[in-house]
Design an enzyme around this catalytic site. Structure first.
Site, PDB file in Angstrom:
ATOM      1  N   HIS A   6       3.653  10.623  -5.269  1.00  0.00           N
ATOM      2  CA  HIS A   6       2.788   9.646  -5.948  1.00  0.00           C
ATOM      3  C   HIS A   6       2.381  10.136  -7.347  1.00  0.00           C
ATOM      4  O   HIS A   6       1.190  10.288  -7.656  1.00  0.00           O
ATOM      5  CB  HIS A   6       1.536   9.351  -5.097  1.00  0.00           C
ATOM      6  CG  HIS A   6       0.907   8.022  -5.436  1.00  0.00           C
ATOM      7  ND1 HIS A   6       0.361   7.185  -4.502  1.00  0.00           N
ATOM      8  CD2 HIS A   6       0.751   7.386  -6.621  1.00  0.00           C
ATOM      9  CE1 HIS A   6      -0.119   6.096  -5.095  1.00  0.00           C
ATOM     10  NE2 HIS A   6       0.116   6.206  -6.400  1.00  0.00           N
ATOM     11  N   ARG A  48       3.666   0.639  -4.231  1.00  0.00           N
ATOM     12  CA  ARG A  48       2.886   1.018  -3.052  1.00  0.00           C
ATOM     13  C   ARG A  48       3.829   1.193  -1.866  1.00  0.00           C
ATOM     14  O   ARG A  48       4.798   0.450  -1.708  1.00  0.00           O
ATOM     15  CB  ARG A  48       1.854  -0.068  -2.703  1.00  0.00           C
ATOM     16  CG  ARG A  48       0.652  -0.114  -3.635  1.00  0.00           C
ATOM     17  CD  ARG A  48      -0.256   1.107  -3.483  1.00  0.00           C
ATOM     18  NE  ARG A  48      -1.425   1.063  -4.354  1.00  0.00           N
ATOM     19  CZ  ARG A  48      -1.499   1.660  -5.541  1.00  0.00           C
ATOM     20  NH1 ARG A  48      -0.476   2.348  -6.005  1.00  0.00           N
ATOM     21  NH2 ARG A  48      -2.618   1.599  -6.255  1.00  0.00           N
TER      22      ARG A  48
HETATM   23  P1  NDP Z   1      -0.143  -6.406 -13.028  1.00  0.00           P
HETATM   24  O1  NDP Z   1      -1.204  -7.121 -12.284  1.00  0.00           O
HETATM   25  O2  NDP Z   1      -0.263  -6.289 -14.508  1.00  0.00           O
HETATM   26  O3  NDP Z   1       1.269  -7.107 -12.745  1.00  0.00           O
HETATM   27  C1  NDP Z   1       1.674  -7.547 -11.497  1.00  0.00           C
HETATM   28  C2  NDP Z   1       3.013  -8.290 -11.652  1.00  0.00           C
HETATM   29  O4  NDP Z   1       3.518  -8.574 -10.359  1.00  0.00           O
HETATM   30  C3  NDP Z   1       2.878  -9.614 -12.397  1.00  0.00           C
HETATM   31  O5  NDP Z   1       4.009  -9.814 -13.221  1.00  0.00           O
HETATM   32  C4  NDP Z   1       2.875 -10.632 -11.261  1.00  0.00           C
HETATM   33  O6  NDP Z   1       3.409 -11.898 -11.600  1.00  0.00           O
HETATM   34  C5  NDP Z   1       3.821  -9.953 -10.277  1.00  0.00           C
HETATM   35  N1  NDP Z   1       3.600 -10.436  -8.910  1.00  0.00           N
HETATM   36  C6  NDP Z   1       2.482 -10.349  -8.150  1.00  0.00           C
HETATM   37  N2  NDP Z   1       2.676 -10.887  -6.945  1.00  0.00           N
HETATM   38  C7  NDP Z   1       3.951 -11.348  -6.930  1.00  0.00           C
HETATM   39  C8  NDP Z   1       4.743 -12.010  -5.967  1.00  0.00           C
HETATM   40  N3  NDP Z   1       4.252 -12.342  -4.775  1.00  0.00           N
HETATM   41  N4  NDP Z   1       6.014 -12.339  -6.300  1.00  0.00           N
HETATM   42  C9  NDP Z   1       6.529 -12.035  -7.521  1.00  0.00           C
HETATM   43  N5  NDP Z   1       5.824 -11.382  -8.477  1.00  0.00           N
HETATM   44  C10 NDP Z   1       4.558 -11.042  -8.185  1.00  0.00           C
HETATM   45  O7  NDP Z   1       0.007  -4.970 -12.335  1.00  0.00           O
HETATM   46  P2  NDP Z   1       0.418  -3.569 -13.029  1.00  0.00           P
HETATM   47  O8  NDP Z   1       1.727  -3.760 -13.701  1.00  0.00           O
HETATM   48  O9  NDP Z   1      -0.696  -3.037 -13.830  1.00  0.00           O
HETATM   49  O10 NDP Z   1       0.538  -2.621 -11.735  1.00  0.00           O
HETATM   50  C11 NDP Z   1       1.479  -2.873 -10.715  1.00  0.00           C
HETATM   51  C12 NDP Z   1       1.247  -1.929  -9.544  1.00  0.00           C
HETATM   52  O11 NDP Z   1       1.704  -0.606  -9.861  1.00  0.00           O
HETATM   53  C13 NDP Z   1      -0.204  -1.687  -9.146  1.00  0.00           C
HETATM   54  O12 NDP Z   1      -0.713  -2.770  -8.393  1.00  0.00           O
HETATM   55  C14 NDP Z   1      -0.109  -0.411  -8.335  1.00  0.00           C
HETATM   56  O13 NDP Z   1       0.117  -0.718  -6.976  1.00  0.00           O
HETATM   57  C15 NDP Z   1       1.136   0.283  -8.892  1.00  0.00           C
HETATM   58  N6  NDP Z   1       0.823   1.584  -9.518  1.00  0.00           N
HETATM   59  C16 NDP Z   1       1.489   2.704  -9.102  1.00  0.00           C
HETATM   60  C17 NDP Z   1       1.239   3.947  -9.683  1.00  0.00           C
HETATM   61  C18 NDP Z   1       1.991   5.179  -9.274  1.00  0.00           C
HETATM   62  O14 NDP Z   1       1.723   6.262  -9.796  1.00  0.00           O
HETATM   63  N7  NDP Z   1       2.959   5.083  -8.382  1.00  0.00           N
HETATM   64  C19 NDP Z   1       0.236   4.076 -10.765  1.00  0.00           C
HETATM   65  C20 NDP Z   1      -0.380   2.840 -11.129  1.00  0.00           C
HETATM   66  C21 NDP Z   1      -0.103   1.644 -10.522  1.00  0.00           C
HETATM   67  P3  NDP Z   1       2.651 -12.851 -12.672  1.00  0.00           P
HETATM   68  O15 NDP Z   1       2.879 -12.181 -14.013  1.00  0.00           O
HETATM   69  O16 NDP Z   1       3.394 -14.119 -12.573  1.00  0.00           O
HETATM   70  O17 NDP Z   1       1.217 -12.867 -12.261  1.00  0.00           O
END
Ligand code: NDP
Length: 311
Positions: free
Chosen positions: A274, A226
């Site tokens: 994007h 993002r």
């Molecule tokens: P998930 O919810 O599966 O994974 C999120 C990961 O981030 C988890 O490993 C989580 O840790 C970690 N995390 C969250 N908060 C923190 C923090 N404060 N510090 C360290 N690690 C953190 O999300 P997805 O993988 O499905 O998606 C990720 C993002 O990708 C989406 O939220 C979206 O914004 C973006 N996206 C972008 C697209 C594009 O075309 N550019 C398309 C689709 C999505 P833990 O495992 O410990 O919970």
């Protein structure tokens, strides 16, 4: 039964979404939010950038299925009813596409493709130093469904991969780090950082000077998550000071990126509109149909959002 398709009027492919969802759920009636309907008949809603308030007055609502992987803008809607379970989209096809994009960006930075493109523009014939993938350290921020797929793809390609998340985990072949305290150590030995964090209060503005100062001088940044993760002026400053070597940016604070934004002309920035992993209505519809059937059968849907954590 009827499912509300709560999408923004600007969602270009709404007709495609409607027909793919309808094909995946022939037993249901998919109803766009701009058609006349009885609010009390809606138990399930699909959310695709819905206008704020679109789900505020649905007295029978018991489940919201996001059609996007990221739910930050959905959760920002103050009128979203509390306690209604929300599932986000987890589509293996999207993870594969995201992994491909991460590999493309890391390879392009590692093999200096952007520098060669600039050299070509200036008709310059100059061979730059070359290192193999095993010598290149990549840190993936956010090791969830998308980040994890990227990390494994990069590992298969031979990169030295590490991952950072909130909760500790053990993954074969890569170093893992967890929590804010471990981030500086995770960044220290890294040539490219790939961001796939969700946008939450804890991650907004994380990609900023303090983080860049922990990175190796000349390291690359790939932001596929993002735009609000990045403090844009800090990034421009780090690139101008040669603190960072290159940035590939797929997402921005304001989208579309304004035509006068300095990223457009910056020699060390590649702008993507994007497109890191577009949601494919064909595969996504089949995935979300399973969750709808689970809810209708009284089972718990999968991939539920933890509202307190924000993802
Ligand atoms: P998930 O919810 O599966 O994974 C999120 C990961 O981030 C988890 O490993 C989580 O840790 C970690 N995390 C969250 N908060 C923190 C923090 N404060 N510090 C360290 N690690 C953190 O999300 P997805 O993988 O499905 O998606 C990720 C993002 O990708 C989406 O939220 C979206 O914004 C973006 N996206 C972008 C697209 C594009 O075309 N550019 C398309 C689709 C999505 P833990 O495992 O410990 O919970």
């Amino acid at each position: 039964m009827t499912i509300l398709l709560a999408a923004n009027a600007q969602t270009e492919d709404i007709t495609t979404w409607r027909s793919e969802l309808q094909a995946a759920l022939p037993e249901e009636r998919i109803l766009p939010v701009d058609e006349v309907f009885d609010p009390s008949s809606i138990e399930i809603a699909f959310a695709a950038n819905p206008p704020p308030g679109a789900m505020a007055n649905l007295p029978s609502l018991k489940f919201i299925q996001s059609l996007w992987a990221g739910v930050d803008s959905l959760l920002a809607d103050q009128t979203l009813p509390a306690r209604i379970p929300i599932a986000r989209l987890v589509d293996p096809a999207m993870a594969a596409t995201m992994a491909e994009t991460a590999l493309l960006c890391v390879l392009a930075i590692h093999r200096r493709l952007f520098q060669y493109i600039r050299q070509q523009e200036e008709r310059q014939w100059r061979q730059l130093p070359q290192v193999c993938a095993a010598e290149v350290g990549v840190l993936v921020l956010g090791m969830g469904r998308l980040g994890g797929a990227c990390a494994h793809r990069l590992l298969r390609h031979g990169y030295r991969v590490a991952g950072w998340s909130t909760r500790p985990s053990e993954l074969e072949g890569m170093k893992t780090y967890a929590g804010a305290a471990e981030l500086p150590g995770a960044l220290a030995d890294v040539d490219v950082v790939v961001n796939l964090l969700p946008l939450t209060d804890a991650t907004r503005g994380l990609l900023a000077k303090p983080m860049f100062d922990h990175m190796r001088p000349g390291a690359g940044l790939v932001n596929l998550a993002r735009g609000a993760h990045v403090l844009e002026r800090d990034l421009l400053d780090a690139l101008d000071r040669d603190r960072l070597g290159h940035a590939v940016l797929d997402v921005f604070e304001t989208e579309p990126l304004p035509s006068d934004h300095p990223f457009w002309d910056h020699p060390k920035v590649v702008v993507l509109p994007h497109v890191a992993a577009l949601t494919d209505p064909r595969t996504a519809s089949r995935v979300v149909a399973e969750n709808v059937r689970a809810v209708r059968a009284g089972r718990t849907p999968v991939n539920l959002v933890d509202r307190a954590r924000g993802y």
